[in-house]
Design a protein around this motif. Structure first.
Motif, PDB file in Angstrom:
ATOM      1  N   SER A 195      -1.369  -2.016   2.388  1.00  0.00           N
ATOM      2  CA  SER A 195      -2.691  -2.844   2.890  1.00  0.00           C
ATOM      3  C   SER A 195      -3.170  -2.855   4.312  1.00  0.00           C
ATOM      4  N   HIS A 249      -8.729   6.348  -2.959  1.00  0.00           N
ATOM      5  CA  HIS A 249      -9.596   5.340  -3.399  1.00  0.00           C
ATOM      6  C   HIS A 249     -10.215   4.928  -1.878  1.00  0.00           C
ATOM      7  N   ASP A 268      -7.348   0.828   4.006  1.00  0.00           N
ATOM      8  CA  ASP A 268      -6.215   1.061   4.236  1.00  0.00           C
ATOM      9  C   ASP A 268      -5.760   2.596   3.876  1.00  0.00           C
ATOM     10  N   HIS A 269      -6.749   3.282   3.127  1.00  0.00           N
ATOM     11  CA  HIS A 269      -6.531   4.526   2.559  1.00  0.00           C
ATOM     12  C   HIS A 269      -7.236   5.542   3.133  1.00  0.00           C
ATOM     13  N   ASP A 321      -2.979   3.121  -5.218  1.00  0.00           N
ATOM     14  CA  ASP A 321      -2.929   1.537  -5.369  1.00  0.00           C
ATOM     15  C   ASP A 321      -3.187   1.380  -7.064  1.00  0.00           C
ATOM     16  N   HIS A 344       3.921   1.628   0.090  1.00  0.00           N
ATOM     17  CA  HIS A 344       2.732   0.736   0.360  1.00  0.00           C
ATOM     18  C   HIS A 344       3.482  -0.536   0.298  1.00  0.00           C
TER      19      HIS A 344
HETATM   20 ZN   LIG Z   1      -3.841  -0.093  -0.039  1.00  0.00          ZN
END
Ligand SMILES: [Zn+2]
Ligand SMILES: [Zn+2]
Length: 269
Positions: free
Chosen positions: A14, A62, A66-67, A166, A223
C-alpha cells in the motif's frame, strides 16, 4: 540453473516502508529482456542495482499509486539518461494507463504527458496471453476496486509463477493460482472480516486458503503494509496452507523451477 529468477525490488504493501519500496518484482530469464511486474515508489532505484532500467519491460497489475507511480521516473530515465537511445520500452497495463501515467508525469496540473515517445504501451486483454521473449504472461481479472489483474507467468521449462496483484478473496484468484510452482500472493492484513473493508485485500489466512485450494507448491507472501504484523499474517497463512510459506523481503531472489525437478521449488538466495 533455473529458467527464471524472481528478485523482489519492493514488497511493502500500500505504501513504501522503512525497509522496502512499494510493489515491484524483477523477473530474469535467459530468453527474455528483464521484466518488472509493478512499479511502485522506490522501485526505479532498486532496479538500478540489477539491470539498466531502459532494458526493462514493465507489466502493471493495476493503477493504484503503490503499483505504478515510479513510472514517471522511468520516463525521465529513458528520455535523459546518457547511453544509446534504443527502441521504445514495452509496457502492459489496464485501460487508462497512458492517462494515469501521463497525468503523473505532466509538468502542469491538468495536462497529460504524451508518453508514446518512449513507451510502447499495450493494454491487457483478459485471459489473453502475451509473449515476452520466452516467458508467457496471462492476465486474469481479480477482485480489487480499479481494473486489476493477477498474472500467470509460464517459463519455457514449464515452471509457473502466479502473482496475485492486489485482490480480495474470490474464485478468480483461486483459478489463476491453480497448480502454480510459486504463488506470490498479497496478504495485507490480519483476518478480521468484521472490521476489514470488503472487496479490497486478502488476509494472511485467505492467502493460505487460496494456496491450499489451488494446490500451489509454495506460497510467498507479499504486499504486507508497514502497519500490519508480518508475523501474524505469516502464522495465519501457515495455519491454512499445508505447503511452505515465506514472507518476502526486498532484495531477496528466488529461482522459479518446475516442481518435478525437485523439492526446492523456490530457492532463496
Ligand atoms: Zn497495493
Ligand atoms: Zn491496489
Amino acid at each position: 540453473m533455473a529458467a527464471v529468477r524472481l528478485t523482489v525490488l519492493g514488497c511493502s504493501g500500500s505504501v513504501t516502508g522503512p525497509d522496502s519500496p512499494a510493489s515491484g518484482y524483477l523477473l530474469r530469464s535467459e530468453g527474455s529482456p528483464p521484466v518488472v511486474i509493478d512499479f511502485g515508489g522506490g522501485v526505479l532505484g532498486a532496479l538500478q542495482r540489477h539491470v539498466d532500467p531502459r532494458s526493462a519491460v514493465v507489466l502493471l497489475s493495476h493503477l493504484h499509486a503503490d503499483h505504478c507511480l515510479d513510472v514517471p521516473g522511468l520516463l525521465v530515465w529513458r528520455r535523459y539518461a546518457p547511453g544509446p537511445v534504443g527502441e521504445r520500452g514495452l509496457m502492459y497495463g489496464p485501460v487508462g494507463t497512458a492517462h494515469r501515467i501521463g497525468a503523473a508525469s505532466a509538468e502542469t496540473p491538468g495536462n497529460i504527458d504524451d508518453i508514446s515517445d518512449t513507451i510502447d504501451l499495450r493494454t491487457w486483454v483478459e485471459a489473453t496471453p502475451v509473449q515476452i521473449g520466452d516467458l508467457t504472461v496471462t492476465p486474469m481479472g481479480v477482485c480489487h476496486p480499479p481494473e486489476s489483474f493477477g498474472l500467470r507467468v509460464t517459463a519455457p521449462d514449464g515452471a509457473i509463477l502466479v502473482y496475485s496483484g492486489d485482490t480480495a478473496i474470490c474464485e478468480d484468484i483461486v483459478e489463476l493460482a491453480q497448480g502454480a510452482d510459486v504463488f506470490l500472493c498479497e496478504a495485507s492484513w490480519e483476518h478480521d472480516p468484521e472490521n476489514n473493508p470488503p472487496g479490497l485485500h486478502l488476509s494472511g489466512r485467505e492467502a493460505g486458503e487460496i494456496a491450499e485450494r489451488a494446490g500451489v507448491k509454495r506460497l510467498l507472501l507479499t504486499h504486507i503494509p508497514p502497519w500490519t504484523s508480518r508475523e501474524a499474517v505469516l502464522a495465519e497463512a501457515r495455519a491454512a496452507f499445508s505447503g511452505p510459506v515465506h514472507a518476502v523481503s526486498a532484495d531477496e531472489s528466488f529461482d522459479i523451477v518446475p516442481s518435478h525437478v525437485g523439492e526446492n521449488v523456490a530457492t532463496r538466495s
